[in-house]
Scaffold this motif. Sequence first.
Motif, mmCIF file in Angstrom:
data_model
loop_
_atom_site.group_PDB
_atom_site.id
_atom_site.type_symbol
_atom_site.label_atom_id
_atom_site.label_comp_id
_atom_site.label_asym_id
_atom_site.label_seq_id
_atom_site.Cartn_x
_atom_site.Cartn_y
_atom_site.Cartn_z
ATOM 1 N N ALA A 129 10.327 11.959 -4.341
ATOM 2 C CA ALA A 129 9.087 12.507 -3.914
ATOM 3 C C ALA A 129 9.225 13.941 -4.213
ATOM 4 C CB ALA A 129 9.144 12.165 -2.546
ATOM 5 N N ALA A 186 11.611 7.146 -0.748
ATOM 6 C CA ALA A 186 12.167 7.647 -1.923
ATOM 7 C C ALA A 186 12.160 9.109 -2.129
ATOM 8 C CB ALA A 186 11.392 6.798 -3.060
ATOM 9 N N ASP A 194 0.627 -1.229 0.131
ATOM 10 C CA ASP A 194 0.011 0.164 0.096
ATOM 11 C C ASP A 194 1.058 1.373 0.069
ATOM 12 O OD1 ASP A 194 -2.241 -1.569 0.121
ATOM 13 O OD2 ASP A 194 -2.269 -1.810 2.278
ATOM 14 N N VAL A 195 2.004 1.241 0.874
ATOM 15 C CA VAL A 195 2.875 2.580 0.963
ATOM 16 C C VAL A 195 3.530 2.552 -0.642
ATOM 17 C CG1 VAL A 195 4.895 3.385 1.838
ATOM 18 C CG2 VAL A 195 3.261 2.043 3.191
ATOM 19 N N MET A 196 4.026 1.499 -1.025
ATOM 20 C CA MET A 196 4.741 1.621 -2.266
ATOM 21 C C MET A 196 5.241 0.387 -2.812
ATOM 22 S SD MET A 196 5.793 3.402 -4.890
ATOM 23 C CE MET A 196 5.064 5.137 -4.617
ATOM 24 N N ALA A 250 8.858 14.597 -7.786
ATOM 25 C CA ALA A 250 7.329 14.708 -7.918
ATOM 26 C C ALA A 250 6.602 15.824 -7.252
ATOM 27 C CB ALA A 250 6.808 13.474 -7.270
ATOM 28 N N LEU A 282 4.036 18.634 -9.168
ATOM 29 C CA LEU A 282 2.572 18.972 -8.696
ATOM 30 C C LEU A 282 2.655 20.199 -8.544
ATOM 31 C CD1 LEU A 282 2.567 16.113 -6.207
ATOM 32 C CD2 LEU A 282 0.669 16.521 -7.741
ATOM 33 N N SER A 297 -7.452 11.370 -1.640
ATOM 34 C CA SER A 297 -6.873 11.541 -2.960
ATOM 35 C C SER A 297 -5.647 12.387 -2.965
ATOM 36 C CB SER A 297 -8.031 11.839 -3.944
ATOM 37 O OG SER A 297 -8.451 13.278 -3.806
ATOM 38 N N ARG A 298 -5.560 13.569 -2.187
ATOM 39 C CA ARG A 298 -4.576 14.206 -2.039
ATOM 40 C C ARG A 298 -3.404 13.888 -1.175
ATOM 41 N NH1 ARG A 298 -6.325 19.363 -0.263
ATOM 42 N NH2 ARG A 298 -8.460 18.763 0.082
ATOM 43 N N TRP A 299 -3.608 12.568 -0.677
ATOM 44 C CA TRP A 299 -2.562 12.144 0.346
ATOM 45 C C TRP A 299 -1.970 11.184 -0.790
ATOM 46 C CZ3 TRP A 299 0.724 12.281 4.002
ATOM 47 C CH2 TRP A 299 1.261 11.141 4.386
ATOM 48 N N LEU A 300 -0.616 11.376 -1.081
ATOM 49 C CA LEU A 300 -0.001 10.489 -2.092
ATOM 50 C C LEU A 300 1.367 9.919 -1.292
ATOM 51 C CD1 LEU A 300 0.269 13.324 -4.902
ATOM 52 C CD2 LEU A 300 -0.950 11.077 -4.774
ATOM 53 N N SER A 301 0.946 8.636 -0.967
ATOM 54 C CA SER A 301 2.149 7.820 -0.305
ATOM 55 C C SER A 301 3.411 7.506 -1.337
ATOM 56 C CB SER A 301 1.703 6.573 0.011
ATOM 57 O OG SER A 301 2.749 5.742 0.427
ATOM 58 N N MET A 302 4.459 7.938 -0.998
ATOM 59 C CA MET A 302 5.486 7.902 -2.226
ATOM 60 C C MET A 302 6.798 6.883 -1.583
ATOM 61 S SD MET A 302 4.480 9.909 -4.241
ATOM 62 C CE MET A 302 5.598 10.410 -5.334
#
Lengths: 682, 682
Positions: B388, B384, B200-202, B391, B395, B376-381
């Motif tokens: 991130a 890394a 789930d995290v990456m 990225a 954004l 949806s605005r929480w992005l687990s990266m």
Amino acid sequence: MPLIDSSTGNVIRGYTVEQLRDAARLMRGYDMVALCAAGSGHAGGTLSIMDITAALYLHAAHHDPSNPAWPDRDRIVWSAGHKAPSLYLGLAFAGFCALEDVVTLRKLGSPFQGHPHCLKLSGVEVSTGSLGQGLSISVGMALAARLDGRNHKIFCLMGDGEQQEGQVWEAAMEAGHYNLDNLIAVIDCNRLQIDGWVKDVMEVEPLADKYESFGWNVISVDGHNMEALVAVFEDARQSEGKPVVILADTVKGKGVSFMENQAGWHGKVPNREELTLALRGLRVADEIPVERLLERAKAYQAEAEQKLEARMPHVSRNYWWNASDSMKVAMEPTRKGLGQSLAANGGDERVVCLGLDISGSITISDFYAGKPERASRWLSMGIAEQSATSAAAGLAREGKLPVVGSYATFSAARNLDQIRVSVCYSNLNVLIVGAHAGVSVGPDGATHQALEDLFAMMGLPNMSVVVPCDVVEARKATTHLLLEQVGPKYIRFAREATPIVTADATPFVFGKANRIRLRHQAANFAEAFETRLDEDCRDEGEDLTIIACGPEVPEAMRAAWILRQEYGYATRILNMHTLKPIDREAIVRAALETGAIVTAEEHQIGALAGQVSLVLTETPRMYGHPIITAAIGIKDRFGDSGAPWELVKELEVSAEHIAVKAAELMAHKREPVGAASHAERA
Amino acid sequence: MPLIDSSTGNVIRGYTVEQLRDAARLMRGYDMVALCAAGSGHAGGTLSIMDITAALYLHAAHHDPSNPAWPDRDRIVWSAGHKAPSLYLGLAFAGFCALEDVVTLRKLGSPFQGHPHCLKLSGVEVSTGSLGQGLSISVGMALAARLDGRNHKIFCLMGDGEQQEGQVWEAAMEAGHYNLDNLIAVIDCNRLQIDGWVKDVMEVEPLADKYESFGWNVISVDGHNMEALVAVFEDARQSEGKPVVILADTVKGKGVSFMENQAGWHGKVPNREELTLALRGLRVADEIPVERLLERAKAYQAEAEQKLEARMPHVSRNYWWNASDSMKVAMEPTRKGLGQSLAANGGDERVVCLGLDISGSITISDFYAGKPERASRWLSMGIAEQSATSAAAGLAREGKLPVVGSYATFSAARNLDQIRVSVCYSNLNVLIVGAHAGVSVGPDGATHQALEDLFAMMGLPNMSVVVPCDVVEARKATTHLLLEQVGPKYIRFAREATPIVTADATPFVFGKANRIRLRHQAANFAEAFETRLDEDCRDEGEDLTIIACGPEVPEAMRAAWILRQEYGYATRILNMHTLKPIDREAIVRAALETGAIVTAEEHQIGALAGQVSLVLTETPRMYGHPIITAAIGIKDRFGDSGAPWELVKELEVSAEHIAVKAAELMAHKREPVGAASHAERA
């Protein structure tokens, strides 16, 4: 699908495959002209990616040149920033900018920077130049598109050597994890990088298997078959549920016979004769107004120079290097001192050199050149600065004396955490080379100009930091650090040739500043000066001190000359080659004896100036002594593309800037000490 | 093959599979005791890797505990440094160190640091703690072995979450390129990381396909089946022509039922009751002298504290926080201000938060906690940081307001080049959070204590830098930076609870220092002080100024109290929350009005002190005014494991250190100004 009118959705112009082929051919021609006019840049990779560029900008991407900020446009992220001219020609042919302006490439103030900068040229989506960042930026853009419910695509163009950067695989993992089917990566697989064949430097194949294992769809294509490219871009748009990577099989230098498959043409450009040959081979000699373009470039350059000179501080004569009989100097890049030392000392079996793909340019390859018995101790690590740094730590832990270097932005920033934890925390004997530091890397532009590296390097416990002032000192310093100095060590070199101002007999003692004093006039400028260890000198009642390091030392010497000629001031110069540990005693002596100090560093102001000021205010012996300082250095800004010596002027670190700043300081010094103080306190 | 006598090559001791199982069970028990005694650490991962550890240290590796530097020993690189206790127990059971000493884990001065340090404990091959570096170090060691013609193996132990770090893939590519068949990587695939399930995290799977595509042999094994592990290590030794990776399928928290498969037990340790339960479950309660070990830990701690107190500067009374009625303060970690602001302001659709696997601890997860509409605005990266950061730039380029953070060593150093090029060069609105900065992250040790981050962050053009002094100011500063400040911005937080010394009504103006003055005695220490914008204040004839930032502001306030009580001095405190741009006017005012300045920073000396000194010596208004300074901060050394407040003392940044240093400075100030100067010049 071709160029679009964003207000109506109608097609502005469509291109047939034949027209795209023609465009690519012409773009190659303009590329050659621009590179020839620039006098530096990357011929090989701009040629290999040009068919892809034409297909993408003129056909595959949905965008509107009259509305570059159209929210629904496809984004194109040019991750392989050194191939900027192709990007610029893609934009120009699509109508985002004037085609003839591209010939100002790499010149001071031009929007066509050595590496793309989004704040200077509309149509450039993001600034790139440090390899391996574009795919991550694209991931961010793809996530943003999804959040905003938009259907555009994000194209990311990379090189195959670039796949050596770990960050690419972080981004690849993220794109796979988030199933970013709005992301289309294109890899220009031309099989060559600066140091040679990719398979020899650091094999990246099988790329298809790698990307598949990271959750991507993979499409392979002949990167010079326009029909196939058009079809493949269409296929890529249809991908669902996964990001797509297009592996484009290309030839470096494609279209110019004498450049094809030659690693030497990676970072090289055609001269005027080669340009003629190239244009003839491309069959575009009649279609491109070569002379007019070259004139345009020349006129731009002349205007830029004029503007620059108008901004220079006023001095009564021309004191520039070699401008008069008393200013004669020989010049050589400091980086060559690295190669000289490694060639001389590399026989020591403990010495191991790690290559990061710009080995010739930073001269680290002189370690093994012509010495096959050293070949096993040359370790090519590819464009992977982080891993190479930790690997160097591993080698050092085993008793080796590893040397690892690249552009200082990559070897002393990209890998900061690795230097900190793998190297410094364990206090290991790793020599880190920050090459092409300062502004003198010139036309490559801001991304490649390390102006902040000393902050990080000087801040690390256990680290020693040396910034040699010329090629001779660079050789001595390298030898000392490599063989004598225990623990992590950082040495900083410039790219451009700078004056040789020391000799074999000049003292170099780690941690001890040299004092340089102007003695007389001499045909060879350097010989007009006497240089001794500062601690061996007596006060001669100089009016002020200039403390400098690196290539600012010759500038400081020239400033001392100007100060003598124009103002009658006697200057003490301290060559502070060792920045860590800094020679506190020399600073205190200079302050007590001269009362006024100007620092000069080819770096953001503070690495040297902050240290000097800190010593001045916190050393108990200084308490009660008013001291006044001024700082020459970069003023908290990024660099620019331009010729190295233009940038010395543009960024205000020339001798003239030092001299005029020093004269201002002297005017203050002559005011009665403490007068203002008592008045304000009353 | 088991432990070896390096002088004879004979086996010292062999272990049967049954004995290895027993050893692993006991090691788990000792692990629980050590973690309980430490009060912090990583239970889950140390348990999942323990069978591997026993098999490796007691059976698979060839080494000699009586000769840890034996050149032909196998090297074991513990890349997943947070699993240090397992490494220590492997060493202890093999005879490299005393088993009972392991219980001093994470305590001040202990060789058993929170993350392994090779300079503190013999048998530890390299220092680790920053994930993803070990495989590269191993590559260096493997290359060294080949150069030296030695046949030993290099084992590298990693976690599965660690595979998210790009550096791992750089190293994997290198190992494949060089066919390093003397390298054996082991991945402890326990499927969990701090933020939850790896998938789930990456997602990192399919790891087998990935490593195969990078040129490795892959072996899979049940990481808790001792018989299989023994066999697999033997197979791995036989690999020819390629490096080998062993994918060990494990259970996080294995052996302690209530910890198994619980992400929450990643960075958590058992309390006394849980310890009893754990030992009972492991069936080792009778074999481990629990009470004696806990006593040993307690005694070590008492002795360490005693030594520490003996080194503290002398003041007549106990002025420590909450030690007396006039020193009462409430405490909360500054990092909580981040979560409070994000919770309050995250409704803004532009705000996007990127998770780097320590989201709860740095409170960035408060952005979405209990607010599914923000999911949806929480992005687990994942782990890394480089990707991130780029990225986040992508954004931001699309109009988002991204927030990205981790330990400051990782979010403001690991990713320095990405911050420089992707973010700063394009001047993008990215908020970078440097969490757990300074010494207050405590027992994790030096690798995780960011003491250099400000040098790099303040050095970057376009960057704003804020270091809030308490949780209230942290909330205000976050809100300002997130919503008002344009461009790249860096905010620095501490991990430990620190005094709350501001209130909602206290001014916070970006770029403007606050002046804090002691007014009277109050039950609540903070209420004894008045705080206003410095520019709104008049000179009150204070004797000296303390300029501080972050958690050093409360220490400066306590120092002011001590200076008043012990020496009768009146102190002006400047809360320099904004370090870039720094409030030059406030510094000049303080210098002209008080004549003596002490700086206080929980950072290597210079980020604040160097800036202040530079302003003092180069500002024309200051010319002619003698000013004396002293600097409190870290003295060019790495941190240590220990309790946060112990480290404040150990690293000499407590109020007592500030006060005594200030008093020394005042003694100098009282000498006649300029007297020494004239004498020395004569």
